[in-house]
Enzyme design. Structure first.
Site, PDB file in Angstrom:
ATOM      1  N   ASP A 144      66.082  26.586  17.762  1.00 47.16           N
ATOM      2  CA  ASP A 144      64.906  27.440  17.634  1.00 47.16           C
ATOM      3  C   ASP A 144      63.981  27.388  18.843  1.00 47.16           C
ATOM      4  O   ASP A 144      63.218  28.335  19.069  1.00 47.16           O
ATOM      5  CB  ASP A 144      64.126  27.082  16.361  1.00 47.16           C
ATOM      6  CG  ASP A 144      64.807  27.620  15.111  1.00 47.16           C
ATOM      7  OD1 ASP A 144      65.670  28.509  15.253  1.00 47.16           O
ATOM      8  OD2 ASP A 144      64.486  27.172  14.004  1.00 47.16           O
ATOM      9  N   TYR A 179      61.711  30.847   8.889  1.00 48.31           N
ATOM     10  CA  TYR A 179      61.030  29.561   8.743  1.00 48.31           C
ATOM     11  C   TYR A 179      59.713  29.517   9.507  1.00 48.31           C
ATOM     12  O   TYR A 179      59.558  30.140  10.562  1.00 48.31           O
ATOM     13  CB  TYR A 179      61.912  28.421   9.259  1.00 48.31           C
ATOM     14  CG  TYR A 179      62.832  27.836   8.198  1.00 48.31           C
ATOM     15  CD1 TYR A 179      62.305  27.224   7.073  1.00 48.31           C
ATOM     16  CD2 TYR A 179      64.210  27.887   8.333  1.00 48.31           C
ATOM     17  CE1 TYR A 179      63.135  26.675   6.099  1.00 48.31           C
ATOM     18  CE2 TYR A 179      65.045  27.347   7.364  1.00 48.31           C
ATOM     19  CZ  TYR A 179      64.503  26.743   6.259  1.00 48.31           C
ATOM     20  OH  TYR A 179      65.322  26.208   5.295  1.00 48.31           O
TER      21      TYR A 179
END
Length: 573
Positions: free
Chosen positions: A414, A498
């Site tokens: 990420d 997320y």
């Protein structure tokens, strides 16, 4: 919702009078002339204006006498940015313009896409020189001891920027270093000048994908006739309901080699086009395989492999309070207010923070997000004790443990693939902290080289942290207690489904704590009627959460009781 929003807004106390801050900075910049010693009148004016630019409270200023203690002269300098300050919007513009102008042909220049522009962090001795002599609070003890006293240059080295540039035409990735020779604010009619120090093409790599590419990829997939037909088989004809999340292909075989810029999107589908707060990730579309060439933005492979029914709509599917959908929210919690009637205990000067015995600098990068620099502790008569040069989270990997397609290839980096900093929240849109708050903005380049600003990106505030120490004398019954307080620096980012909250806590007992909070939405999979997955948990009819993990990689360049130039950590008792 309106009442809740109003309450949240009242907790977020921003710094007052932002306009004088900017004006004062410009005045200081106008007065800063390299190599010239100021008059006493100029020094007096500087001290007066400096009082206007303290965000929360004033820090100690240099004496009006141009000769400070220990014979070290204090003069007005040309530097207006500390060597570790994040790049300003003007500096980013200079760096981008310099690289674009260096393109060999108009075609090359037009094909440049700017993935990242960050500060080239200087050597530690440059930071020490800046902290010792050029920027308050001045700390001459940081200068190395030499015969005849320290040799102090008239100015610091020019700041530099590092650029990651993707050429959409040639599919090449290059790294550029630009010296920011001169940067004047465009609004003041100033000129911009930079110089290319180096550039190189890095073979067989792909830089992170950009939000612009994500949007283009979604549009291309939705317009692809075989995809529309596959969605029609699943009862979906309104493409506005469809969510296409481009995921990097990973590297499972030579077909995925980084010589190609590829994405294998995951598909989700909302139930109502007029419900923007709906959780579309609760309805994954399984069985469709798509491969997209992100360089040329075309679908190169498509296959409708298996028809899996969409999970049924859930009445509690969106983010609004449950009571608006027939549910029940907790109503037995009374309001809790955090107030600091005399203001905060921390002091801020630019990106420099002082609180209790701690002091440090705040930085920010597109990849890492929040960076903490030059952490030190003031230990009474022993003075400043160095703790760390640099603290940050540099990467996060999220491997999914379900061997079934498509979840086996979900292995997100990420930070490296998306950027934690570039996906940070503006806390103007939703305050996550309570009490008296100091915010910091963050500046980034967008894909085409423009500058974007995330306002109120980093939050600095104090928190009560329960009991620090207590003792009760059993003979007298008398008790003493000390409350614990901590200083917290944080930011929150969203990467697709997320949310990640990163927090650095500084305590009164000398402890530093790093904390990551994971929230947001799960990345889910759909089930056939009666199906149970071995490597996942069924959470609703036709819906399961694959097993996965989140690994966070922290980079901590410690400098415990170190002087500049030392390569070892030590504890001086």
């Amino acid at each position: 919702m309106a009442a809740a929003t109003e309450k949240a807004t009242t907790c977020c106390i921003e710094d007052a009078k932002p306009a004088p801050v900017r004006k004062a900075s410009n005045v200081l910049q106008d007065w800063s002339v390299a190599g010239s010693a100021p008059s006493e009148d100029q020094i007096s004016k500087r001290a007066t204006v400096a009082t206007l630019i303290r965000s929360v409270d004033s820090l100690p200023q240099p004496a009006a006498n141009p000769t400070a203690a220990k014979g070290i002269p204090i003069m007005l300098r040309a530097q207006t940015s500390h060597p570790l300050d994040p790049l300003s919007a003007a500096e980013i513009s200079v760096a981008v313009a310099t690289v674009r102008a260096a393109g060999a042909t108009p075609e090359v220049r037009d094909s440049m896409r700017f993935v990242e522009v960050v500060l080239v962090e200087p050597e530690k001795h440059v930071v020490a020189l800046a902290d010792a002599y050029f920027f308050p609070p001045f700390q001459p003890s940081l200068l190395p001891r030499t015969k005849g006293g320290p040799v102090i240059p008239s100015k610091l080295p020019p700041r530099q920027a590092r650029l990651v540039v993707y050429n959409k035409r040639s599919n090449e990735t290059s790294i550029w270093i630009v010296e920011l020779s001169e940067v004047h604010a465009a609004t003041r009619g100033g000129h911009h000048r930079g110089k290319v120090i180096s550039s190189k093409v890095v073979a067989d790599v792909q830089p992170p994908m950009d939000a612009v590419e994500y949007a283009e990829c979604e549009a291309v997939v939705k317009d692809f006739p075989p995809f529309r037909e596959a969605m029609k088989k699943r009862g979906i004809e309104d493409m506005d309901l469809v969510m296409v999340d481009p995921w990097c292909v990973g590297y499972h075989s030579d077909a995925d080699a980084p010589s190609r810029r590829l994405a294998k999107p995951l598909i989700f589908c909302r139930t109502e086009s007029d419900c923007p707060m709906e959780n579309g990730y609760a309805r994954p579309v399984e069985g469709i395989y798509v491969l997209v060439d992100m360089q040329n933005m075309v679908v190169v492979e498509f296959e409708d492999r298996k028809l899996v029914p969409l999970p049924p709509a859930d009445p509690l599917r969106n983010y609004t309070p449950g009571e608006t959908r027939g549910g029940v929210d907790r109503s037995d919690v009374k309001p809790l207010q955090i107030i600091q009637p005399e203001g905060p205990s921390f002091r801020v000067n630019g990106y420099f923070v002082e609180w209790q015995k701690w002091n440090f600098r705040i930085g920010f990068t597109p990849r890492e997000g929040l960076v903490i620099y030059s952490v030190a502790y003031i230990d009474g008569s022993r003075g400043r004790r160095s703790v760390a040069h640099r603290l940050s989270f540099v990467e996060m990997v999220v491997p999914y443990g379900d061997p079934n397609d498509p979840h086996y290839r979900k292995n997100a980096f990420d930070a490296g693939e998306d950027g934690l900093g570039k996906n940070a929240h503006s806390l103007k849109k939703g305050c996550d902290c309570l009490g008296y708050i100091k915010y910091f903005d963050a500046h980034f380049t967008n894909f085409t080289g423009g500058v974007e600003t995330i306002e109120n990106c980093v939050c600095l505030h104090e928190e009560d942290h329960g009991m620090l120490w207590k003792h009760q004398d059993w003979r007298t019954g008398l008790a003493e207690v000390r409350r614990s307080r901590r200083l917290t620096v944080s930011f929150v980012c969203t990467v697709a489904n997320y949310e990640y909250g990163f927090f650095w806590h500084f305590y009164q007992d000398g402890k530093i704590e790093a904390e990551v909070k994971l929230t947001g939405i799960l990345s889910l999979g759909a089930l056939q009627p009666g199906e149970i997955r071995k490597y996942g948990t069924t959470i609703a009819p036709g819906l399961y959460a694959p097993v996965h993990q989140h690994f966070f990689v922290a980079r901590m360049d410690m400098a415990v009781d170190c002087k500049p130039g030392e390569t070892f950590n030590q504890v001086n008792l």
